[in-house]
Design a protein around this motif. Sequence first.
Motif, mmCIF file in Angstrom:
data_model
loop_
_atom_site.group_PDB
_atom_site.id
_atom_site.type_symbol
_atom_site.label_atom_id
_atom_site.label_comp_id
_atom_site.label_asym_id
_atom_site.label_seq_id
_atom_site.Cartn_x
_atom_site.Cartn_y
_atom_site.Cartn_z
ATOM 1 N N ALA A 29 19.901 -11.151 30.786
ATOM 2 C CA ALA A 29 19.910 -9.737 30.206
ATOM 3 C C ALA A 29 19.326 -9.960 28.696
ATOM 4 N N ILE A 30 18.228 -9.096 28.431
ATOM 5 C CA ILE A 30 17.802 -9.087 27.020
ATOM 6 C C ILE A 30 18.184 -8.368 26.180
ATOM 7 N N GLY A 31 18.714 -8.547 24.880
ATOM 8 C CA GLY A 31 19.332 -7.731 23.597
ATOM 9 C C GLY A 31 18.301 -6.492 23.290
ATOM 10 N N ASN A 32 19.162 -5.353 22.742
ATOM 11 C CA ASN A 32 18.285 -4.402 22.329
ATOM 12 C C ASN A 32 17.866 -4.287 21.134
ATOM 13 N N PHE A 33 18.022 -5.768 20.440
ATOM 14 C CA PHE A 33 17.552 -5.717 18.959
ATOM 15 C C PHE A 33 16.793 -7.170 18.866
ATOM 16 N N GLY A 34 16.119 -7.144 17.753
ATOM 17 C CA GLY A 34 15.230 -8.445 17.522
ATOM 18 C C GLY A 34 13.682 -8.330 18.112
ATOM 19 N N TYR A 35 12.810 -9.023 17.999
ATOM 20 C CA TYR A 35 11.503 -8.939 18.250
ATOM 21 C C TYR A 35 11.460 -9.555 19.657
ATOM 22 N N GLU A 57 21.550 -5.324 12.506
ATOM 23 C CA GLU A 57 20.601 -6.275 13.188
ATOM 24 C C GLU A 57 19.154 -6.114 12.624
ATOM 25 N N LYS A 58 19.084 -5.067 11.560
ATOM 26 C CA LYS A 58 17.454 -5.252 11.130
ATOM 27 C C LYS A 58 16.867 -6.677 10.826
ATOM 28 N N GLY A 59 17.701 -7.634 10.189
ATOM 29 C CA GLY A 59 17.096 -8.568 9.973
ATOM 30 C C GLY A 59 16.661 -9.717 10.884
ATOM 31 N N VAL A 60 17.154 -9.439 12.139
ATOM 32 C CA VAL A 60 17.016 -10.118 13.389
ATOM 33 C C VAL A 60 15.335 -10.083 13.867
ATOM 34 N N HIS A 61 14.808 -11.282 13.908
ATOM 35 C CA HIS A 61 13.298 -11.243 14.268
ATOM 36 C C HIS A 61 13.126 -12.071 15.569
ATOM 37 N N ILE A 62 14.284 -12.615 16.264
ATOM 38 C CA ILE A 62 14.158 -13.365 17.501
ATOM 39 C C ILE A 62 14.718 -12.601 18.557
ATOM 40 N N PRO A 63 14.331 -13.077 19.864
ATOM 41 C CA PRO A 63 15.128 -12.390 21.248
ATOM 42 C C PRO A 63 16.269 -13.008 21.262
ATOM 43 N N THR A 64 17.206 -12.214 21.825
ATOM 44 C CA THR A 64 18.583 -12.568 22.366
ATOM 45 C C THR A 64 18.879 -12.490 23.647
ATOM 46 N N LEU A 65 19.342 -13.434 24.356
ATOM 47 C CA LEU A 65 19.631 -13.438 26.006
ATOM 48 C C LEU A 65 20.881 -13.737 26.346
ATOM 49 N N LEU A 66 21.261 -12.991 27.266
ATOM 50 C CA LEU A 66 22.552 -13.262 27.957
ATOM 51 C C LEU A 66 22.311 -14.129 29.260
#
Length: 463
Positions: free
Chosen positions: A64-70, A156-165
Amino acid sequence: MKKRTGNSKMRKQSFILIALLLAIYTCNVAFAQDTTEEQYQSHLRITSPPELAREWNRKLGSVAIGNFGYVPWGRTLVGNLKYANPPDGCTYEWKAGGSGADDEDDDAPILVAERGNCTFTVKALKAQLQGAKMLIVLDNQVENTQGIIPIGDGNEKGVHIPTLLLNKEAGDKLKKAFPKVITAVMYFNFPKRNAIDYEVWLSSTDMKSIEFVKDLETYIPRLGENASFTPYYSSWQSFMPDSDYTRENCISKGAYCAPDPDASGPLKGTDTLEEDLRQLCIWKQGQSYWWSYFKELDAECARTVEMHKCSNKTIKAIGLRPDDIAKCVDESFETFGDRKTDTKLLKPNQDRIYTRNIQFWPSVVINNFTYRGNIEGRDVFDALCEGFSAMPRSCIIDETEVTGKKSSGIVGPMFLLLCVLASFVLIFVLYKRWLKKNLMREMNTQMNVKISQYFSMADPQTR
């Protein structure tokens, strides 16, 4: 008799040829179906160690891919996994120079942390500070992770990496293998078409929705005629039709409800729904009017008691008549202007929200695929461009064309360096020509002297 044998042999060969062609066709169809499914589903693949790679499969690799980060849609991301210390990834110490890694940096790790004790956003920020190119969170319970969305916590504005579950079964396998070097490939697959279609899900009084549409509007003209767009407005159904909540925040006897835009203020959910309906009527007048409306809309005014006046002022500014829009809204109800009856404008939105699994807004759907990652104009535009089978040249843009600001970074120094190099080349060429010219002049002078001496020696009168 020989002729019959020949015909029999030819029939046998024909049968074998047809069987082979059918087998090839079947394989091609199966391959095409497999690649089509793979095209739509992002997944994590393990390439080493060999024993883990052999038992790994698409089910284990579903994420599952997060709704934040690039999120680098349409690309693959490769790296070695690094297990978080502590395992929850919530309390990393900052390292000098750790501001997040380039996703193409081969040496940057993919951090793996266990779920719990802090938000996904905190884990992602800590991983980024450690120089990780991606964060994988291991689920701590058996469940279908495809139905879960790792959401941001508002910071999450400063997040620039993808997050996965990652599902628990796969996570347990990773943890067992962790003393060894684990290499993974993440496929961020994206459905592609010759002409794309996309949806924006929003709420008309939600500030994030308004800001996102305003941001996205600057990029939309680049998509051209091969992009079909439809806006949808989020609402839900009330199961308490006679309650005060329903009377203040719902219409059509609780069939459509919206959030209260100012909490304890004078506005109610019904005001949001009225604005939703006005914007849908503007959309019916033409796509360009809808985008222009958001471009001209005063976002702050749109959340005050002056909301209706602000809307009418903006409607006039884009060249439409407020009375025509109001009539369109009234005509949308089964009984003209009766807010207790159903409305044909919102019904398609509510039917679709469940099939799309829209859980927050703004949200974006591209080619029937629900986008995940930063909900920002440029990131969504990049994803839209990835949706084309053949990406248009207009998708390659100079940031100054959109922001109006000069590009920062390497452009200025590179231009200066090129100018210096060009100057040295020019000086060298001119010097070479000058040197050659002077050498020729000197040679001519020497030759003239020698010739004069020769003739002087040859002349009898000079003896």
